[in-house]
Design a protein around this motif. Sequence first.
Motif, PDB file in Angstrom:
ATOM      1  N   GLY A 108       0.795  -1.213   0.000  1.00 25.25           N
ATOM      2  CA  GLY A 108       0.000   0.000   0.000  1.00 25.25           C
ATOM      3  C   GLY A 108       0.831   1.267   0.000  1.00 25.25           C
ATOM      4  N   LEU A 109       2.153   1.120  -0.021  1.00 26.39           N
ATOM      5  CA  LEU A 109       3.024   2.297  -0.002  1.00 26.39           C
ATOM      6  C   LEU A 109       3.512   2.714  -1.389  1.00 26.39           C
ATOM      7  CD1 LEU A 109       5.202   1.847   3.198  1.00 26.39           C
ATOM      8  CD2 LEU A 109       3.608   3.684   2.689  1.00 26.39           C
ATOM      9  N   ARG A 110       3.094   2.034  -2.426  1.00 25.17           N
ATOM     10  CA  ARG A 110       3.503   2.401  -3.784  1.00 25.17           C
ATOM     11  C   ARG A 110       2.475   3.333  -4.404  1.00 25.17           C
ATOM     12  NH1 ARG A 110       8.750   1.360  -4.933  1.00 25.17           N
ATOM     13  NH2 ARG A 110       9.320  -0.501  -3.804  1.00 25.17           N
ATOM     14  N   CYS A 111       2.948   4.365  -5.056  1.00 24.00           N
ATOM     15  CA  CYS A 111       2.073   5.311  -5.745  1.00 24.00           C
ATOM     16  C   CYS A 111       1.364   4.592  -6.888  1.00 24.00           C
ATOM     17  CB  CYS A 111       2.901   6.474  -6.280  1.00 24.00           C
ATOM     18  SG  CYS A 111       1.960   7.662  -7.260  1.00 24.00           S
ATOM     19  N   ASP A 112       0.057   4.780  -7.005  1.00 25.40           N
ATOM     20  CA  ASP A 112      -0.709   4.152  -8.080  1.00 25.40           C
ATOM     21  C   ASP A 112      -0.293   4.652  -9.455  1.00 25.40           C
ATOM     22  OD1 ASP A 112      -2.137   2.765  -6.164  1.00 25.40           O
ATOM     23  OD2 ASP A 112      -3.838   4.145  -6.192  1.00 25.40           O
ATOM     24  N   THR A 113       0.216   5.869  -9.525  1.00 20.08           N
ATOM     25  CA  THR A 113       0.570   6.480 -10.806  1.00 20.08           C
ATOM     26  C   THR A 113       1.972   6.104 -11.270  1.00 20.08           C
ATOM     27  OG1 THR A 113      -0.856   8.351 -10.265  1.00 20.08           O
ATOM     28  CG2 THR A 113       0.738   8.678 -12.043  1.00 20.08           C
ATOM     29  N   CYS A 114       2.972   6.296 -10.398  1.00 23.43           N
ATOM     30  CA  CYS A 114       4.373   6.106 -10.825  1.00 23.43           C
ATOM     31  C   CYS A 114       5.073   4.922 -10.152  1.00 23.43           C
ATOM     32  CB  CYS A 114       5.164   7.382 -10.586  1.00 23.43           C
ATOM     33  SG  CYS A 114       5.440   7.769  -8.842  1.00 23.43           S
ATOM     34  N   HIS A 115       4.427   4.270  -9.213  1.00 22.07           N
ATOM     35  CA  HIS A 115       4.943   3.109  -8.461  1.00 22.07           C
ATOM     36  C   HIS A 115       6.127   3.429  -7.549  1.00 22.07           C
ATOM     37  CE1 HIS A 115       2.182   0.734 -10.755  1.00 22.07           C
ATOM     38  NE2 HIS A 115       2.785   1.014 -11.887  1.00 22.07           N
ATOM     39  N   THR A 116       6.404   4.714  -7.342  1.00 20.77           N
ATOM     40  CA  THR A 116       7.440   5.128  -6.397  1.00 20.77           C
ATOM     41  C   THR A 116       6.928   4.867  -4.984  1.00 20.77           C
ATOM     42  OG1 THR A 116       8.201   6.857  -7.888  1.00 20.77           O
ATOM     43  CG2 THR A 116       8.767   7.128  -5.561  1.00 20.77           C
ATOM     44  N   GLU A 117       7.824   4.523  -4.074  1.00 20.27           N
ATOM     45  CA  GLU A 117       7.406   4.337  -2.686  1.00 20.27           C
ATOM     46  C   GLU A 117       7.061   5.688  -2.085  1.00 20.27           C
ATOM     47  OE1 GLU A 117       9.125   2.584   1.454  1.00 20.27           O
ATOM     48  OE2 GLU A 117       9.490   1.448  -0.370  1.00 20.27           O
ATOM     49  N   LYS A 118       5.857   5.763  -1.506  1.00 22.28           N
ATOM     50  CA  LYS A 118       5.386   7.002  -0.885  1.00 22.28           C
ATOM     51  C   LYS A 118       5.978   7.140   0.518  1.00 22.28           C
ATOM     52  CE  LYS A 118       1.117   5.638  -1.731  1.00 22.28           C
ATOM     53  NZ  LYS A 118      -0.348   5.570  -1.779  1.00 22.28           N
ATOM     54  N   ASP A 119       6.124   8.382   0.958  1.00 24.17           N
ATOM     55  CA  ASP A 119       6.592   8.673   2.307  1.00 24.17           C
ATOM     56  C   ASP A 119       5.388   8.695   3.238  1.00 24.17           C
ATOM     57  OD1 ASP A 119       9.214   9.109   1.342  1.00 24.17           O
ATOM     58  OD2 ASP A 119       8.749  11.210   0.918  1.00 24.17           O
ATOM     59  N   ILE A 120       5.529   8.101   4.424  1.00 25.61           N
ATOM     60  CA  ILE A 120       4.492   8.204   5.447  1.00 25.61           C
ATOM     61  C   ILE A 120       4.714   9.518   6.175  1.00 25.61           C
ATOM     62  CG2 ILE A 120       3.565   7.232   7.582  1.00 25.61           C
ATOM     63  CD1 ILE A 120       4.311   4.465   6.530  1.00 25.61           C
ATOM     64  N   ILE A 121       3.653  10.308   6.289  1.00 26.08           N
ATOM     65  CA  ILE A 121       3.731  11.640   6.877  1.00 26.08           C
ATOM     66  C   ILE A 121       3.169  11.625   8.289  1.00 26.08           C
ATOM     67  CG2 ILE A 121       2.988  14.044   6.645  1.00 26.08           C
ATOM     68  CD1 ILE A 121       4.879  13.056   4.403  1.00 26.08           C
ATOM     69  N   ASP A 122       3.931  12.140   9.224  1.00 25.23           N
ATOM     70  CA  ASP A 122       3.488  12.297  10.607  1.00 25.23           C
ATOM     71  C   ASP A 122       2.752  13.638  10.687  1.00 25.23           C
ATOM     72  OD1 ASP A 122       3.153  12.687  13.320  1.00 25.23           O
ATOM     73  OD2 ASP A 122       5.277  12.492  13.820  1.00 25.23           O
ATOM     74  N   ILE A 123       1.439  13.594  10.944  1.00 26.68           N
ATOM     75  CA  ILE A 123       0.662  14.841  10.935  1.00 26.68           C
ATOM     76  C   ILE A 123       1.057  15.800  12.056  1.00 26.68           C
ATOM     77  CG2 ILE A 123      -1.292  13.824   9.731  1.00 26.68           C
ATOM     78  CD1 ILE A 123      -2.791  13.903  12.424  1.00 26.68           C
ATOM     79  N   ASP A 124       1.783  15.317  13.041  1.00 30.08           N
ATOM     80  CA  ASP A 124       2.250  16.189  14.117  1.00 30.08           C
ATOM     81  C   ASP A 124       3.576  16.856  13.773  1.00 30.08           C
ATOM     82  OD1 ASP A 124       0.054  15.594  15.753  1.00 30.08           O
ATOM     83  OD2 ASP A 124       1.034  13.777  16.492  1.00 30.08           O
ATOM     84  N   ASN A 125       4.094  16.557  12.591  1.00 31.46           N
ATOM     85  CA  ASN A 125       5.392  17.068  12.195  1.00 31.46           C
ATOM     86  C   ASN A 125       5.240  17.887  10.917  1.00 31.46           C
ATOM     87  OD1 ASN A 125       8.140  17.476  12.204  1.00 31.46           O
ATOM     88  ND2 ASN A 125       8.682  15.344  11.927  1.00 31.46           N
ATOM     89  N   TYR A 126       5.974  17.540   9.887  1.00 30.44           N
ATOM     90  CA  TYR A 126       6.011  18.283   8.628  1.00 30.44           C
ATOM     91  C   TYR A 126       5.062  17.653   7.607  1.00 30.44           C
ATOM     92  CZ  TYR A 126       7.927  19.990   4.211  1.00 30.44           C
ATOM     93  OH  TYR A 126       8.070  20.534   2.967  1.00 30.44           O
ATOM     94  N   ILE A 127       4.089  18.433   7.110  1.00 31.61           N
ATOM     95  CA  ILE A 127       3.204  17.989   6.041  1.00 31.61           C
ATOM     96  C   ILE A 127       3.541  18.835   4.817  1.00 31.61           C
ATOM     97  CG2 ILE A 127       0.822  17.706   5.266  1.00 31.61           C
ATOM     98  CD1 ILE A 127      -0.002  17.656   8.251  1.00 31.61           C
ATOM     99  N   PRO A 128       4.134  18.232   3.767  1.00 39.65           N
ATOM    100  CA  PRO A 128       4.561  19.023   2.607  1.00 39.65           C
ATOM    101  C   PRO A 128       3.386  19.459   1.733  1.00 39.65           C
ATOM    102  CG  PRO A 128       4.982  16.712   2.216  1.00 39.65           C
ATOM    103  CD  PRO A 128       4.478  16.826   3.628  1.00 39.65           C
ATOM    104  N   CYS A 129       3.436  20.671   1.252  1.00 38.56           N
ATOM    105  CA  CYS A 129       2.433  21.171   0.313  1.00 38.56           C
ATOM    106  C   CYS A 129       2.695  20.539  -1.053  1.00 38.56           C
ATOM    107  CB  CYS A 129       2.523  22.690   0.206  1.00 38.56           C
ATOM    108  SG  CYS A 129       1.445  23.382  -1.059  1.00 38.56           S
ATOM    109  N   PRO A 130       1.671  19.946  -1.696  1.00 39.76           N
ATOM    110  CA  PRO A 130       1.866  19.349  -3.017  1.00 39.76           C
ATOM    111  C   PRO A 130       2.223  20.371  -4.098  1.00 39.76           C
ATOM    112  CG  PRO A 130      -0.200  18.596  -2.049  1.00 39.76           C
ATOM    113  CD  PRO A 130       0.334  19.694  -1.176  1.00 39.76           C
ATOM    114  N   GLU A 131       1.917  21.633  -3.861  1.00 40.75           N
ATOM    115  CA  GLU A 131       2.195  22.674  -4.859  1.00 40.75           C
ATOM    116  C   GLU A 131       3.604  23.246  -4.723  1.00 40.75           C
ATOM    117  OE1 GLU A 131       0.152  23.654  -7.400  1.00 40.75           O
ATOM    118  OE2 GLU A 131      -1.178  22.028  -6.769  1.00 40.75           O
ATOM    119  N   CYS A 132       3.999  23.606  -3.486  1.00 38.61           N
ATOM    120  CA  CYS A 132       5.279  24.311  -3.308  1.00 38.61           C
ATOM    121  C   CYS A 132       6.229  23.629  -2.316  1.00 38.61           C
ATOM    122  CB  CYS A 132       5.032  25.750  -2.877  1.00 38.61           C
ATOM    123  SG  CYS A 132       4.334  25.919  -1.215  1.00 38.61           S
TER     124      CYS A 132
END
Length: 125
Positions: A90-114
């Motif tokens: 479940g950690l592979r991106c459906d589009t590019c198959h790259t392994e996705k990073d698990i994000i800790d919501i209490d820490n850094y959540i990256p903006c998809p735009e910038c």
Amino acid sequence: MGKIIKLECPACHHYEEIIFNNDNSDKELGQIISRLSDYEFDIAQQWLKENEIKSYKSVSVLTFCPICKKLETSNILEITSFSDNRKSFGLRCDTCHTEKDIIDIDNYIPCPECENKMKIVEMGY
């Protein structure tokens, strides 16, 4: 019912509404595997043929694809065999198959735009 988090980027004002849905907690392993992407489904089926399953768990987490820049919830399936081999799905991106990073919501959540840090503006159930 799941958890809802509303995020906004202070830099570019990008807005995201993320829904965590933990509907896999009472599902059988076959049902959970059938929801995987085609790419991971085949890998999971092969792994299950080669290993006798001792336990499994499925959790909903926030993930970020570093290539596609998608911020989304993912249902992660972790399977443990009797020989203590562990495999996560479940950690592979459906589009590019790259392994996705698990994000800790209490820490850094990256903006998809910038990619600046997003701010939680509301949280609820």
